[in-house]
Motif scaffolding. Structure first.
Motif, short mmCIF file in Angstrom:
data_model
loop_
_atom_site.label_atom_id
_atom_site.label_comp_id
_atom_site.label_asym_id
_atom_site.label_seq_id
_atom_site.Cartn_x
_atom_site.Cartn_y
_atom_site.Cartn_z
N GLU A 59 -20.15 -4.71 -4.51
CA GLU A 59 -21.62 -4.74 -4.46
C GLU A 59 -22.14 -3.82 -3.35
O GLU A 59 -23.10 -3.09 -3.54
CB GLU A 59 -22.12 -6.17 -4.22
CG GLU A 59 -21.91 -7.11 -5.38
CD GLU A 59 -22.24 -8.56 -5.02
OE1 GLU A 59 -22.71 -8.81 -3.88
OE2 GLU A 59 -22.02 -9.43 -5.87
N ILE A 60 -21.49 -3.88 -2.20
CA ILE A 60 -21.91 -3.05 -1.07
C ILE A 60 -21.70 -1.58 -1.40
O ILE A 60 -22.59 -0.74 -1.16
CB ILE A 60 -21.14 -3.46 0.20
CG1 ILE A 60 -21.59 -4.86 0.66
CG2 ILE A 60 -21.33 -2.43 1.31
CD1 ILE A 60 -20.72 -5.47 1.73
N ALA A 61 -20.54 -1.24 -1.97
CA ALA A 61 -20.27 0.15 -2.33
C ALA A 61 -21.26 0.66 -3.36
O ALA A 61 -21.73 1.81 -3.27
CB ALA A 61 -18.83 0.28 -2.85
N ALA A 62 -21.61 -0.17 -4.33
CA ALA A 62 -22.57 0.24 -5.35
C ALA A 62 -23.94 0.48 -4.74
O ALA A 62 -24.62 1.46 -5.08
CB ALA A 62 -22.65 -0.81 -6.46
N ALA A 63 -24.35 -0.38 -3.82
CA ALA A 63 -25.64 -0.20 -3.16
C ALA A 63 -25.65 1.09 -2.35
O ALA A 63 -26.62 1.86 -2.40
CB ALA A 63 -25.95 -1.40 -2.26
N GLU A 64 -24.59 1.34 -1.62
CA GLU A 64 -24.52 2.57 -0.83
C GLU A 64 -24.50 3.80 -1.72
O GLU A 64 -25.11 4.82 -1.39
CB GLU A 64 -23.31 2.53 0.10
CG GLU A 64 -23.48 1.56 1.25
CD GLU A 64 -22.32 1.54 2.21
OE1 GLU A 64 -21.23 2.04 1.87
OE2 GLU A 64 -22.51 1.03 3.34
N ALA A 65 -23.82 3.72 -2.85
CA ALA A 65 -23.78 4.85 -3.79
C ALA A 65 -25.17 5.16 -4.35
O ALA A 65 -25.47 6.31 -4.67
CB ALA A 65 -22.80 4.55 -4.93
N GLY A 72 -27.60 -8.18 2.11
CA GLY A 72 -27.20 -9.20 3.07
C GLY A 72 -27.71 -8.91 4.46
O GLY A 72 -28.33 -7.88 4.71
N GLN A 73 -27.44 -9.84 5.36
CA GLN A 73 -27.84 -9.67 6.75
C GLN A 73 -26.68 -9.07 7.53
O GLN A 73 -25.54 -9.50 7.38
CB GLN A 73 -28.22 -11.02 7.37
CG GLN A 73 -29.50 -11.59 6.82
CD GLN A 73 -29.87 -12.86 7.56
OE1 GLN A 73 -29.00 -13.66 7.88
NE2 GLN A 73 -31.15 -13.02 7.83
#
Length: 94
Positions: A59-65, A72-73
């Motif tokens: 999820e984090i990688a997709a958001a950064e991409a 999240g906090q």
């Protein structure tokens, strides 16, 4: 998360690391009858945490991409880490 039941094979796959999977297999194979279910349950919990962490990482990688902030906090601990590193270096550690 998947609704599939946990099996020995599925736990090994979820752990995602051959060394960790081997440790699991060793523990499950050496567990006495009275401790077998508890040992299995403990490894299911570990596997669930690994699966959740992988999912969160994706999820984090997709958001950064997408150029977005990671969800999240987040707490910036840069100063604390730099301070710890300086203290360690001052004691002569490499």
């Amino acid at each position: 998360m998947s609704e599939q039941p946990w099996t020995i094979e599925r736990i090994c796959d979820a752990l995602g690391n051959p060394v960790l999977a081997q440790k699991f297999l060793g523990e499950i194979n050496r567990a006495p009858e009275g401790e077998l279910l508890q040992t299995f349950a403990e490894w299911v919990e570990r596997a669930e945490r690994v699966v959740a962490a992988v999912e969160r990482g994706r999820e984090i990688a997709a958001a950064e991409a997408r150029g977005e902030e990671p969800p999240g906090q987040w707490v910036d601990v840069t100063e604390r880490v730099l301070g710890d590193a300086a203290r360690i270096r001052s004691r002569g550690a490499a």
